[in-house]
Design an enzyme around this catalytic site. Structure first.
Site, PDB file in Angstrom:
ATOM      1  N   CYS A   1      29.437  62.984  16.179  1.00  0.00           N
ATOM      2  CA  CYS A   1      30.881  62.726  16.178  1.00  0.00           C
ATOM      3  C   CYS A   1      31.348  62.078  14.875  1.00  0.00           C
ATOM      4  O   CYS A   1      32.551  62.043  14.596  1.00  0.00           O
ATOM      5  CB  CYS A   1      31.265  61.855  17.359  1.00  0.00           C
ATOM      6  SG  CYS A   1      30.726  62.568  18.916  1.00  0.00           S
TER       7      CYS A   1
ATOM      8  N   ASN B   1      36.844  65.050  24.312  1.00  0.00           N
ATOM      9  CA  ASN B   1      36.067  64.626  23.148  1.00  0.00           C
ATOM     10  C   ASN B   1      35.641  65.877  22.365  1.00  0.00           C
ATOM     11  O   ASN B   1      34.863  66.679  22.873  1.00  0.00           O
ATOM     12  CB  ASN B   1      34.847  63.844  23.668  1.00  0.00           C
ATOM     13  CG  ASN B   1      33.921  63.384  22.564  1.00  0.00           C
ATOM     14  OD1 ASN B   1      33.995  63.832  21.433  1.00  0.00           O
ATOM     15  ND2 ASN B   1      33.012  62.475  22.913  1.00  0.00           N
TER      16      ASN B   1
ATOM     17  N   HIS C   1      37.799  58.645  16.037  1.00  0.00           N
ATOM     18  CA  HIS C   1      37.142  59.590  16.944  1.00  0.00           C
ATOM     19  C   HIS C   1      37.482  59.195  18.371  1.00  0.00           C
ATOM     20  O   HIS C   1      37.437  58.022  18.736  1.00  0.00           O
ATOM     21  CB  HIS C   1      35.627  59.569  16.752  1.00  0.00           C
ATOM     22  CG  HIS C   1      34.921  60.333  17.836  1.00  0.00           C
ATOM     23  ND1 HIS C   1      35.260  61.623  18.142  1.00  0.00           N
ATOM     24  CD2 HIS C   1      33.939  59.982  18.708  1.00  0.00           C
ATOM     25  CE1 HIS C   1      34.514  62.046  19.148  1.00  0.00           C
ATOM     26  NE2 HIS C   1      33.706  61.067  19.512  1.00  0.00           N
TER      27      HIS C   1
HETATM   28  N1  COA Z   1      33.151  61.841  38.358  1.00  0.00           N
HETATM   29  C1  COA Z   1      32.924  60.913  39.304  1.00  0.00           C
HETATM   30  N2  COA Z   1      31.978  59.969  39.190  1.00  0.00           N
HETATM   31  C2  COA Z   1      31.246  59.969  38.075  1.00  0.00           C
HETATM   32  C3  COA Z   1      31.423  60.918  37.045  1.00  0.00           C
HETATM   33  C4  COA Z   1      32.425  61.887  37.244  1.00  0.00           C
HETATM   34  N3  COA Z   1      32.685  62.833  36.323  1.00  0.00           N
HETATM   35  N4  COA Z   1      30.556  60.657  36.045  1.00  0.00           N
HETATM   36  C5  COA Z   1      29.841  59.589  36.423  1.00  0.00           C
HETATM   37  N5  COA Z   1      30.255  59.167  37.636  1.00  0.00           N
HETATM   38  C6  COA Z   1      29.742  58.055  38.432  1.00  0.00           C
HETATM   39  C7  COA Z   1      28.338  57.677  38.061  1.00  0.00           C
HETATM   40  O1  COA Z   1      27.415  58.482  38.746  1.00  0.00           O
HETATM   41  C8  COA Z   1      28.276  56.238  38.495  1.00  0.00           C
HETATM   42  O2  COA Z   1      28.026  56.174  39.872  1.00  0.00           O
HETATM   43  P1  COA Z   1      27.071  55.035  40.474  1.00  0.00           P
HETATM   44  O3  COA Z   1      27.747  53.745  40.146  1.00  0.00           O
HETATM   45  O4  COA Z   1      27.044  55.382  41.911  1.00  0.00           O
HETATM   46  O5  COA Z   1      25.765  55.207  39.760  1.00  0.00           O
HETATM   47  C9  COA Z   1      29.685  55.724  38.244  1.00  0.00           C
HETATM   48  O6  COA Z   1      30.526  56.894  38.149  1.00  0.00           O
HETATM   49  C10 COA Z   1      29.832  54.916  36.984  1.00  0.00           C
HETATM   50  O7  COA Z   1      29.136  55.590  35.948  1.00  0.00           O
HETATM   51  P2  COA Z   1      29.067  55.027  34.490  1.00  0.00           P
HETATM   52  O8  COA Z   1      28.234  55.921  33.639  1.00  0.00           O
HETATM   53  O9  COA Z   1      28.751  53.577  34.499  1.00  0.00           O
HETATM   54  O10 COA Z   1      30.605  55.200  34.067  1.00  0.00           O
HETATM   55  P3  COA Z   1      31.310  54.630  32.822  1.00  0.00           P
HETATM   56  O11 COA Z   1      32.412  53.776  33.221  1.00  0.00           O
HETATM   57  O12 COA Z   1      30.339  54.094  31.810  1.00  0.00           O
HETATM   58  O13 COA Z   1      31.957  55.945  32.204  1.00  0.00           O
HETATM   59  C11 COA Z   1      31.528  57.443  30.359  1.00  0.00           C
HETATM   60  C12 COA Z   1      31.123  57.007  31.776  1.00  0.00           C
HETATM   61  C13 COA Z   1      30.594  58.520  29.877  1.00  0.00           C
HETATM   62  C14 COA Z   1      32.946  57.980  30.436  1.00  0.00           C
HETATM   63  C15 COA Z   1      31.479  56.225  29.413  1.00  0.00           C
HETATM   64  O14 COA Z   1      30.254  55.569  29.579  1.00  0.00           O
HETATM   65  C16 COA Z   1      31.644  56.561  27.958  1.00  0.00           C
HETATM   66  O15 COA Z   1      32.705  56.950  27.520  1.00  0.00           O
HETATM   67  N6  COA Z   1      30.602  56.314  27.150  1.00  0.00           N
HETATM   68  C17 COA Z   1      30.651  56.453  25.707  1.00  0.00           C
HETATM   69  C18 COA Z   1      30.788  57.856  25.264  1.00  0.00           C
HETATM   70  C19 COA Z   1      30.770  57.906  23.772  1.00  0.00           C
HETATM   71  O16 COA Z   1      31.417  57.146  23.095  1.00  0.00           O
HETATM   72  N7  COA Z   1      29.984  58.798  23.214  1.00  0.00           N
HETATM   73  C20 COA Z   1      29.813  58.828  21.772  1.00  0.00           C
HETATM   74  C21 COA Z   1      30.669  59.764  21.125  1.00  0.00           C
HETATM   75  S1  COA Z   1      30.418  61.378  21.738  1.00  0.00           S
END
Ligand code: COA
Length: 330
Positions: free
Chosen positions: A117, A287, A257
């Site tokens: 990214c 993204n 980004h």
């Molecule tokens: N729909 C519903 N539930 C979902 C889901 C979806 N699409 N994706 C994940 N979940 C669930 C998970 O399984 C988890 O369930 P659990 O608590 O029973 O295990 C719960 O939601 C929380 O998951 P978590 O991964 O902690 O969510 P989060 O708040 O961290 O959000 C992202 C996930 C990916 C959106 C977030 O972590 C993120 O944006 N990370 C950084 C991404 C980034 O910057 N990447 C670099 C550039 S590409």
């Protein structure tokens, strides 16, 4: 190195993929909900390119738009730098394909940079170095990604996040005080496994087994990336501004980004630059990795949100973990 040469961006362009995949569409594909995606990421829909379009086609479309704005022809470009992790194929480079597809015949060097990214900022930094050392005059820098073709549409952790698109700028040697003031690049290799496409390279060559095990799709430990993203992006923003003797109040536009609105809100609070100054389109594109900055920059420029002499701050972070900044006097 001559200090008289500056690198000025004189054109921007984008390729907006035609197809739209909404959160409601995804509700029918995996166990997710519009509410979860909206609240946890800020994304409502993402763009999907038609099947017969390749990553380099999107890039070529973006470069052509940027050339038009710059008033330049394909053969005026003496270098093409393409940031992508979803290129047409492992060999040759996507940049070589772009040269062909924009109709350039001057055999200028064309190469890809791989910084996920942060690929666009890495490319911009390389272009800036070539221009400031007099080794290039007019460079096309592209961020282009076909992420939906590397997505596991059975994995709700990733498939709701990404979209397709491309953005480009034309940068040229300039004698004025406007242009790229600085770039800063970083990589923290302690988190290489947090964001990867493990299959298809030398480590895990493509085989029936790697395909069956879905190793050719993006895998992400979202929580791990999230933890470092806010700190690294905030630190990069502050370093960029300070290195040039400015304060954060002097920044007019932030072209960041866009992976997650919660990350950007936290960065905005931490560095004390209001979100209103951020050029945002995450809600409609998802993204788009290396394309995210040049697409949102192009939209901001065309909407008249960036004026001459404005201070534009770019920040990006992605797999690697690689991240960086660019500060530009527009
Ligand atoms: N729909 C519903 N539930 C979902 C889901 C979806 N699409 N994706 C994940 N979940 C669930 C998970 O399984 C988890 O369930 P659990 O608590 O029973 O295990 C719960 O939601 C929380 O998951 P978590 O991964 O902690 O969510 P989060 O708040 O961290 O959000 C992202 C996930 C990916 C959106 C977030 O972590 C993120 O944006 N990370 C950084 C991404 C980034 O910057 N990447 C670099 C550039 S590409």
């Amino acid at each position: 190195m001559s200090v008289d040469i500056n690198t000025r961006i004189i054109g921007t362009g984008k390729y907006k993929a035609e197809g739209v995949l909404t959160n409601h569409d995804l509700e029918k594909m995996v166990d997710t909900s519009d509410q979860w995606i909206t609240e946890r990421t800020g994304i409502s829909e993402r763009r999907i390119a038609p099947k017969d379009v390749a990553t380099s086609d999107m890039a070529a479309g973006a470069v052509k738009e940027a050339l038009d704005m710059a008033g330049k022809k394909p053969d005026d470009i003496d270098m093409i730098i393409c940031g992508t992790v979803t290129g047409d194929m492992p060999l040759p480079s996507t940049a070589a394909m772009i040269q062909k597809k924009i109709g350039a015949s001057n055999m200028c060097p064309a190469f890809d940079v791989s910084a996920a990214c942060a690929g666009f900022i890495y490319g911009l930094s390389v272009a800036d170095a070539f221009i400031k050392t007099g080794k290039a005059k007019t460079v096309a820098i592209v961020g282009t990604e076909m992420l939906t073709r590397f997505m596991d549409f059975e994995d709700r952790n990733t498939c709701v996040l990404f979209g397709d698109g491309a953005g480009a700028v034309i940068a040229t040697a300039d004698q004025s005080d406007r242009g790229i003031l600085s770039t800063h690049l970083y990589t923290d290799s302690s988190l290489t496994a947090a964001l990867q496409i493990p299959g298809g390279g030398s480590l895990e060559p493509a085989s029936a087994e790697t395909i069956a095990n879905r190793r050719h799709f993006i895998q992400m430990e979202g929580r791990e990336v999230f933890k470092v993203a806010v700190k690294y992006l905030s630190d990069a923003a502050e370093t960029a501004v300070k290195a040039n003797g400015y304060s954060v109040d002097d920044v007019n536009v932030v072209s960041a980004h866009q992976a997650n609105m919660r990350i950007l809100s936290a960065v905005s609070k931490r560095v004390n630059i209001p979100l209103e100054k951020f050029a945002l389109n995450l809600k409609y594109y998802g993204n788009t990795s290396s394309a995210s900055i040049p697409i949102s920059l192009d939209e901001a420029v065309r909407e008249g949100k960036v004026s001459e002499n404005d201070l534009v701050l770019m920040i990006a972070l992605g797999g690697g973990i690689s991240w960086g900044s660019a500060l530009i006097k527009w």
